[in-house]
Each structure stands twice: as structure tokens, then as C-alpha cells.
Design a protein around this motif. Sequence first.
Motif, short mmCIF file in Angstrom:
data_model
loop_
_atom_site.label_atom_id
_atom_site.label_comp_id
_atom_site.label_asym_id
_atom_site.label_seq_id
_atom_site.Cartn_x
_atom_site.Cartn_y
_atom_site.Cartn_z
N GLU A 40 45.82 28.20 36.11
CA GLU A 40 47.22 28.00 35.78
C GLU A 40 47.47 28.72 34.46
O GLU A 40 46.73 28.55 33.49
N PHE A 41 48.52 29.53 34.41
CA PHE A 41 48.87 30.26 33.19
C PHE A 41 50.37 30.14 32.99
O PHE A 41 51.15 30.58 33.83
N ARG A 42 50.75 29.48 31.90
CA ARG A 42 52.16 29.28 31.59
C ARG A 42 52.90 28.61 32.74
O ARG A 42 54.01 29.00 33.08
N GLY A 43 52.25 27.64 33.36
CA GLY A 43 52.87 26.89 34.45
C GLY A 43 52.87 27.59 35.79
O GLY A 43 53.43 27.07 36.75
N GLU A 44 52.25 28.75 35.89
CA GLU A 44 52.23 29.51 37.13
C GLU A 44 50.79 29.59 37.66
O GLU A 44 49.85 29.79 36.91
N LYS A 45 50.65 29.45 38.97
CA LYS A 45 49.35 29.62 39.59
C LYS A 45 49.04 31.12 39.66
O LYS A 45 49.85 31.90 40.16
N VAL A 46 47.90 31.49 39.12
CA VAL A 46 47.46 32.89 39.14
C VAL A 46 45.99 32.93 39.57
O VAL A 46 45.30 31.91 39.61
N LEU A 47 45.53 34.12 39.89
CA LEU A 47 44.12 34.37 40.14
C LEU A 47 43.56 35.04 38.90
O LEU A 47 43.98 36.14 38.54
N ASN A 48 42.67 34.36 38.22
CA ASN A 48 42.08 34.89 37.00
C ASN A 48 40.98 35.88 37.37
O ASN A 48 40.01 35.52 38.04
N LEU A 49 41.12 37.12 36.95
CA LEU A 49 40.09 38.13 37.15
C LEU A 49 39.14 38.08 35.97
O LEU A 49 39.57 38.07 34.81
N ALA A 50 37.86 38.03 36.27
CA ALA A 50 36.85 38.01 35.21
C ALA A 50 35.68 38.87 35.65
O ALA A 50 35.43 39.05 36.84
N TYR A 51 34.97 39.39 34.66
CA TYR A 51 33.72 40.09 34.91
C TYR A 51 32.89 40.06 33.64
O TYR A 51 33.42 39.95 32.54
N ARG A 52 31.61 40.10 33.80
CA ARG A 52 30.68 40.17 32.68
C ARG A 52 29.36 40.70 33.23
O ARG A 52 28.92 40.28 34.28
N PHE A 53 28.77 41.63 32.49
CA PHE A 53 27.53 42.27 32.93
C PHE A 53 26.48 42.24 31.84
O PHE A 53 26.80 42.20 30.65
N ARG A 54 25.24 42.29 32.28
CA ARG A 54 24.13 42.42 31.33
C ARG A 54 24.32 43.73 30.56
O ARG A 54 24.77 44.73 31.14
N PRO A 55 23.95 43.76 29.28
CA PRO A 55 24.06 45.01 28.52
C PRO A 55 23.32 46.18 29.19
O PRO A 55 23.76 47.33 29.08
N SER A 56 22.24 45.90 29.90
CA SER A 56 21.50 46.98 30.58
C SER A 56 22.32 47.65 31.68
O SER A 56 21.99 48.75 32.11
N ALA A 57 23.41 47.01 32.13
CA ALA A 57 24.26 47.58 33.17
C ALA A 57 25.51 48.26 32.60
O ALA A 57 26.30 48.82 33.36
N TRP A 58 25.69 48.21 31.30
CA TRP A 58 26.89 48.79 30.68
C TRP A 58 26.86 50.32 30.78
O TRP A 58 25.80 50.94 30.83
N GLY A 59 28.04 50.91 30.75
CA GLY A 59 28.17 52.35 30.70
C GLY A 59 28.03 53.04 32.05
O GLY A 59 28.01 54.26 32.12
N LYS A 60 27.98 52.27 33.12
CA LYS A 60 27.80 52.84 34.46
C LYS A 60 29.05 52.71 35.32
O LYS A 60 29.04 53.09 36.48
#
Length: 166
Positions: free
Chosen positions: A85-105
Motif C-alpha cells: 500500500e502506498f499513499r492509500g493505493e494498492k501497488v506492486l512493489n518492485l524490488a531487487y538486490r544482488f550479491r556484489p559478485s553479480a554487480w556490473g552484469k
Amino acid sequence: MTERLVLRHFVETDRQAVVEIQSDPETNRYNPRPPDTATTLVMFDSWLEHWARFGYGYLAVRERGRPEAADGSDVIGMAGVRNREFRGEKVLNLAYRFRPSAWGKGYAAEAARASVEWAEREIPAIPVLISVAVTNTPSLRVVEKLGFTDYVEEEYDGAVSRHFRR
């Protein structure tokens, strides 16, 4: 799945990999309140519950063509959408996180793009939103590549953040 990545729902054996990724100080450089192990375990449980309830959510990410490890040690990151919920609205929260060894690809953009395309195809009535700290230049570049537009800027979770939507 993408050209280079396998994206699949989280399973219990991914727990340790998620703790390592989420609590790594490098992956939290722009996070004023980085999660510790206990917080990450609670988050992981909530992500499993989200999957059980809605049939979608955040995903474990592996490199395609590499063998799957029974203990989840092959998980290089996470990406996906879940309800928020964001500002009273239903949304789909996009998230991502990667190991540092996978960065830059380009994995973050690739996994996030696949997640957004799925969400827009399967749940088009709910907008996709992503929140990024204004100091997080790498994530701001990903947001731009994905074609998100500025929505609002405000303090969020301890940092000035820009919220974008598609």
C-alpha cells in the motif's frame, strides 16, 4: 526465466542466501537502516507467506546454465513484485538486490524487467512502483532503463527517496 537468468519463487532452502544478500553491508550502501539477520528472517517469512497467499512475489535469481545447489548457495539475488500500500493505493512493489559478485552484469535490470513485464501482463490493474534513495545512482539508472517515470519524492524509510511508477 530470461536469457541469462532463472527466476523462481523462494523456497525454504533459499533462506541463508537471502540473509547473506539482504544483510551484506555492501548491498546496503544506500540504506540508512540496513536489515540485520533477525529482520531479514522476518522479511523472508513474509515473502514466503505472500507467495502462499497470492501465488506471486519476490523471486530467487540464479544464473542460467549453472547447476542448482540444494542448499540455495547458487542464488545470486532476488527480484520481483509483491503487494504494498502506498499513499492509500494498492501497488506492486518492485524490488531487487544482488550479491556484489553479480554487480556490473546488467542482472538487476534484466530480472526487474522480467518482473515488471510479468506484472503488467498478469495483474495490469495494479500499477508497479519502485522506491529508490536519491543517492542510489546505480538503481536510478536501472529505473531509467525500465522506463519508469517520476511519481513523487519524499522521505521514506529514513532516506530521501524517489518513487517511480509505470
